[in-house]
Design a protein around this motif. Sequence first.
Motif, PDB file in Angstrom:
ATOM      1  N   GLU A 128      22.179  51.155  33.836  1.00 11.16           N
ATOM      2  CA  GLU A 128      22.823  50.050  34.530  1.00 11.16           C
ATOM      3  C   GLU A 128      22.807  50.289  36.036  1.00 11.16           C
ATOM      4  O   GLU A 128      22.853  51.431  36.499  1.00 11.16           O
ATOM      5  N   ILE A 129      22.747  49.184  36.773  1.00  7.71           N
ATOM      6  CA  ILE A 129      22.763  49.239  38.235  1.00  7.71           C
ATOM      7  C   ILE A 129      24.044  48.585  38.727  1.00  7.71           C
ATOM      8  O   ILE A 129      24.326  47.425  38.395  1.00  7.71           O
ATOM      9  N   ALA A 130      24.821  49.303  39.509  1.00 10.07           N
ATOM     10  CA  ALA A 130      26.033  48.742  40.106  1.00 10.07           C
ATOM     11  C   ALA A 130      25.671  48.070  41.424  1.00 10.07           C
ATOM     12  O   ALA A 130      25.114  48.710  42.324  1.00 10.07           O
ATOM     13  N   LEU A 131      25.934  46.776  41.529  1.00  9.39           N
ATOM     14  CA  LEU A 131      25.632  46.049  42.754  1.00  9.39           C
ATOM     15  C   LEU A 131      26.596  46.456  43.864  1.00  9.39           C
ATOM     16  O   LEU A 131      27.703  46.951  43.594  1.00  9.39           O
ATOM     17  N   PRO A 132      26.203  46.267  45.132  1.00 12.32           N
ATOM     18  CA  PRO A 132      27.077  46.657  46.256  1.00 12.32           C
ATOM     19  C   PRO A 132      28.453  45.996  46.191  1.00 12.32           C
ATOM     20  O   PRO A 132      28.559  44.801  45.879  1.00 12.32           O
ATOM     21  N   PHE A 133      29.483  46.780  46.444  1.00 10.89           N
ATOM     22  CA  PHE A 133      30.883  46.340  46.520  1.00 10.89           C
ATOM     23  C   PHE A 133      31.432  45.860  45.168  1.00 10.89           C
ATOM     24  O   PHE A 133      32.459  45.177  45.122  1.00 10.89           O
ATOM     25  N   ALA A 134      30.752  46.206  44.071  1.00 14.01           N
ATOM     26  CA  ALA A 134      31.236  45.766  42.752  1.00 14.01           C
ATOM     27  C   ALA A 134      32.606  46.378  42.450  1.00 14.01           C
ATOM     28  O   ALA A 134      33.504  45.695  41.953  1.00 14.01           O
ATOM     29  N   ASN A 135      32.786  47.650  42.752  1.00 13.97           N
ATOM     30  CA  ASN A 135      34.074  48.300  42.473  1.00 13.97           C
ATOM     31  C   ASN A 135      35.181  47.762  43.368  1.00 13.97           C
ATOM     32  O   ASN A 135      36.322  47.581  42.936  1.00 13.97           O
ATOM     33  N   GLU A 136      34.847  47.495  44.631  1.00  8.22           N
ATOM     34  CA  GLU A 136      35.860  47.007  45.569  1.00  8.22           C
ATOM     35  C   GLU A 136      36.352  45.602  45.202  1.00  8.22           C
ATOM     36  O   GLU A 136      37.499  45.246  45.446  1.00  8.22           O
ATOM     37  N   LEU A 137      35.471  44.791  44.641  1.00  4.18           N
ATOM     38  CA  LEU A 137      35.821  43.401  44.327  1.00  4.18           C
ATOM     39  C   LEU A 137      36.316  43.222  42.898  1.00  4.18           C
ATOM     40  O   LEU A 137      36.585  42.092  42.482  1.00  4.18           O
ATOM     41  N   ARG A 138      36.441  44.314  42.164  1.00  7.19           N
ATOM     42  CA  ARG A 138      36.778  44.213  40.746  1.00  7.19           C
ATOM     43  C   ARG A 138      38.121  43.516  40.499  1.00  7.19           C
ATOM     44  O   ARG A 138      38.279  42.789  39.513  1.00  7.19           O
ATOM     45  N   ASP A 139      39.087  43.698  41.400  1.00  5.45           N
ATOM     46  CA  ASP A 139      40.425  43.142  41.185  1.00  5.45           C
ATOM     47  C   ASP A 139      40.624  41.773  41.829  1.00  5.45           C
ATOM     48  O   ASP A 139      41.712  41.195  41.714  1.00  5.45           O
ATOM     49  N   VAL A 140      39.605  41.250  42.491  1.00  5.97           N
ATOM     50  CA  VAL A 140      39.716  39.912  43.086  1.00  5.97           C
ATOM     51  C   VAL A 140      39.642  38.871  41.968  1.00  5.97           C
ATOM     52  O   VAL A 140      38.726  38.910  41.143  1.00  5.97           O
ATOM     53  N   PRO A 141      40.609  37.958  41.896  1.00  2.58           N
ATOM     54  CA  PRO A 141      40.608  36.980  40.787  1.00  2.58           C
ATOM     55  C   PRO A 141      39.325  36.147  40.749  1.00  2.58           C
ATOM     56  O   PRO A 141      38.802  35.743  41.779  1.00  2.58           O
ATOM     57  N   LEU A 142      38.850  35.912  39.584  1.00  2.24           N
ATOM     58  CA  LEU A 142      37.733  35.039  39.235  1.00  2.24           C
ATOM     59  C   LEU A 142      36.410  35.433  39.891  1.00  2.24           C
ATOM     60  O   LEU A 142      35.552  36.023  39.248  1.00  2.24           O
ATOM     61  N   LEU A 143      36.239  35.150  41.208  1.00  3.02           N
ATOM     62  CA  LEU A 143      34.944  35.413  41.843  1.00  3.02           C
ATOM     63  C   LEU A 143      34.638  36.912  41.861  1.00  3.02           C
ATOM     64  O   LEU A 143      33.500  37.319  41.617  1.00  3.02           O
ATOM     65  N   GLY A 144      35.638  37.714  42.150  1.00  2.00           N
ATOM     66  CA  GLY A 144      35.427  39.157  42.145  1.00  2.00           C
ATOM     67  C   GLY A 144      35.119  39.672  40.758  1.00  2.00           C
ATOM     68  O   GLY A 144      34.248  40.518  40.569  1.00  2.00           O
ATOM     69  N   GLN A 145      35.839  39.136  39.765  1.00  3.37           N
ATOM     70  CA  GLN A 145      35.565  39.532  38.385  1.00  3.37           C
ATOM     71  C   GLN A 145      34.188  39.054  37.941  1.00  3.37           C
ATOM     72  O   GLN A 145      33.475  39.752  37.226  1.00  3.37           O
ATOM     73  N   LEU A 146      33.820  37.843  38.362  1.00  2.00           N
ATOM     74  CA  LEU A 146      32.505  37.312  38.031  1.00  2.00           C
ATOM     75  C   LEU A 146      31.394  38.206  38.576  1.00  2.00           C
ATOM     76  O   LEU A 146      30.408  38.495  37.893  1.00  2.00           O
TER      77      LEU A 146
END
Length: 321
Positions: A128-146
């Motif tokens: 798997e490839i983690a896209l940039p800022f995926a961990n930082e945006l994980r807790d942002v509702p909806l768009l971050g989760q998307l």
Amino acid sequence: MEIFFSLLDSTLRVATPLILAAMAGMFSERSGVVDISLEGKMLVAAFAAAAAAFATQNPWIGMACGIAASVAMAMIHAFVSVTYNGNQLISGMALNTVASGITPVLGLAWFQQGGNTPQLPDEGRFHEIALPFANELRDVPLLGQLYSKLLSGHSILVYLTLFLIVPLVTWVLYKSRFGLRLRAVGENPHAADTAGISVAKVRYTALFWGGVLCGIAGTYLSVYQTGSFIKEMTAGKGFLALAALIFGKWKPLPAVLGCLVFAFADAIQIRLEGVALPGIGQIPSQAIAIIPYVLTVLLLAGFVGRAVAPKAIGIPFVKSR
């Protein structure tokens, strides 16, 4: 929402080999050649890719070998169906039968593990490839989760399929000179021949690219999804892809939609394993396992009558003198 995004994530993972196989069938069937050998080509590709990746510890070499094995099967199909105008259905079923028999035989002879290949080490697999800022945006509702839970965390093969291969197949089919010739040969090969188009060359080329895509699909199954070749691991995915192609009326984007529907049903099936439903209780695993296939039958029963296949599909071309 957590369960919803998890279902969508599983859908993308399951849909990827179906989409690749459907795009492969798109090339061959649009050229007028029935291709029910998608299953067999995926199976030999999965075995060749896993065996090569295990031997070289390199997933890209594994994929190259998987593509080579699939293309070899596709060229056999082309030789029988195009050069000698053989029965395309029988040729496809023969290739499926050969693939089903030769892969466990070679696996048993080479690896002595019941027809399977050994589990691939980490360096021999796609990851798997983690896209940039995926961990930082994980807790942002909806768009971050998307972004972090759905778009991020997939194999390079998933991204290549969705963002490169599908748009490229669509462009080739509708915007390129080859795509115009492909559609012309699939609709009226005699008119295309009169216009100076080599029907045999177009069909060989279509089957070649179909073999390449099936090779990537088989590689995805063994080198990424499971990490080894397992006997009969395609489990009807080639036929599901063909059903999605018919559901999509031999058009790329509707066929992709059909693959996503089947994959979503498969993802639900995985989630229902061992779960007790209110008022129903735990559903037997056998009943859960057939959900994608029942959906396939229902969709085809409702849509296949409205789907208009290429007019020359399955009809051998005999050059006029």
